[in-house]
Design an enzyme around this catalytic site. Structure first.
Site, short mmCIF file in Angstrom:
data_model
loop_
_atom_site.label_atom_id
_atom_site.label_comp_id
_atom_site.label_asym_id
_atom_site.label_seq_id
_atom_site.Cartn_x
_atom_site.Cartn_y
_atom_site.Cartn_z
CG HIS A 1 -7.72 -2.94 -4.02
ND1 HIS A 1 -8.79 -3.01 -3.17
CD2 HIS A 1 -7.15 -1.72 -3.83
CE1 HIS A 1 -8.86 -1.86 -2.48
NE2 HIS A 1 -7.88 -1.07 -2.88
CD GLU B 1 -4.31 -0.29 -0.77
OE1 GLU B 1 -4.29 0.93 -0.99
OE2 GLU B 1 -5.16 -1.05 -1.24
P1 PGA Z 1 -8.60 4.85 0.56
O1 PGA Z 1 -8.35 3.63 -0.45
O2 PGA Z 1 -7.47 5.81 0.37
O3 PGA Z 1 -9.93 5.42 0.15
O4 PGA Z 1 -8.63 4.29 1.94
C1 PGA Z 1 -7.06 3.18 -0.70
C2 PGA Z 1 -7.12 1.96 -1.61
O5 PGA Z 1 -8.01 1.13 -1.41
O6 PGA Z 1 -6.30 1.82 -2.53
#
Ligand code: PGA
Length: 250
Positions: free
Chosen positions: A96, A167
């Site tokens: 992440h 992401e």
């Molecule tokens: P968010 O986070 O939906 O709060 O933007 C997503 C993530 O970091 O997995």
């Protein structure tokens, strides 16, 4: 379920308490009858035992948010893949951006963590994504391809067993979301990279994450290579999370 790649994952991050978890989960389970997509919740490791109990016999699978790069031994504070497996953990977020950014996780460390998870029978949810500066410099594809290449290189033919989450760092927790077209563009790049690495690339779920919510989920999920979502903030609200699960169930 229309698409076997559909998968919605709530990432609770460092939120919750015994009482709050039980209440949130009860509300989610109460609305699950109309949900037909695979669903998982990635919770803080201290709550895995609680969630293992509460999720037993339900359609929601259990996930962790990180795994140690080491098998066992003198690594204070770390949690191994085998330990996660002890608690029926099915998925584990790996790499992440908050781990890469705040815990200095390199592409190489992420690749080893993916190995550890796979060896324990846990599906790693491998996160890739560019920062705002990288996007503005036109480096988006190069960055996600570099991050994926490290994982592909270290995991060979097992690569079809992973889940990928795109992401964009600038979209996480900011309320800024990639447009469906921006997401699809990167997802297609990742799909092509997986296709070059394995004949089984069509099996790999590629999730979008970054301020996904009840308002934008359906449009994002309508893209051909957006197979689901990795949801942070919006997964902490049962009503909102359920409406996203329903959007993914179409
Ligand atoms: P968010 O986070 O939906 O709060 O933007 C997503 C993530 O970091 O997995």
């Amino acid at each position: 379920m229309n698409n076997p790649r559909n998968l919605m994952v709530g990432n609770w991050k460092m939120n919750g308490s015994l009482a709050a978890n039980a209440s949130l989960l009860a509300d989610i389970l109460a609305g699950l009858a109309q949900v037909h997509c695979r669903t998982a919740l990635c919770v803080p490791s201290v709550y895995l035992s609680q969630l293992q109990t509460l999720l037993a016999g339900t359609a929601i699978e259990l996930g962790a948010q990180d795994v140690s790069a080491h098998e066992s031994g003198a690594y204070t504070g770390e949690v191994s893949a085998d330990m996660l497996r002890d608690f029926s953990v099915r998925y584990c977020v790996v790499g992440h951006s908050e781990r890469r950014q705040f815990h200095a996780e390199s592409d190489g460390v992420v690749a080893i963590k993916v190995q550890r998870a796979l060896a324990a029978g846990i599906t790693p949810i491998v996160c890739v994504g560019e920062t705002l500066a990288e996007r503005q410099a036109g480096l988006t594809e190069a960055v996600v391809r570099r991050q994926m290449a490290a994982v592909i290189h270290a995991n060979g033919h097992c690569i079809s067993e992973i889940v990928v989450a795109y992401e964009p760092v600038w979209a996480i927790g900011t309320g800024l979301t990639a447009t469906p077209e921006q997401a699809q563009q990167v997802h297609a790049v990742l799909r092509a990279q997986l296709q070059a690495a394995t004949a089984q690339a069509e099996r790999v779920s590629i999730l979008y994450g970054g301020s996904m919510n009840a308002d934008n989920a359906a449009q994002l999920l309508a893209q051909p290579d957006v197979d689901g979502g990795l949801v942070g903030g919006a997964a902490l609200n049962a009503h909102e999370f359920l409406s996203m699960l329903k959007a993914a169930s179409r």
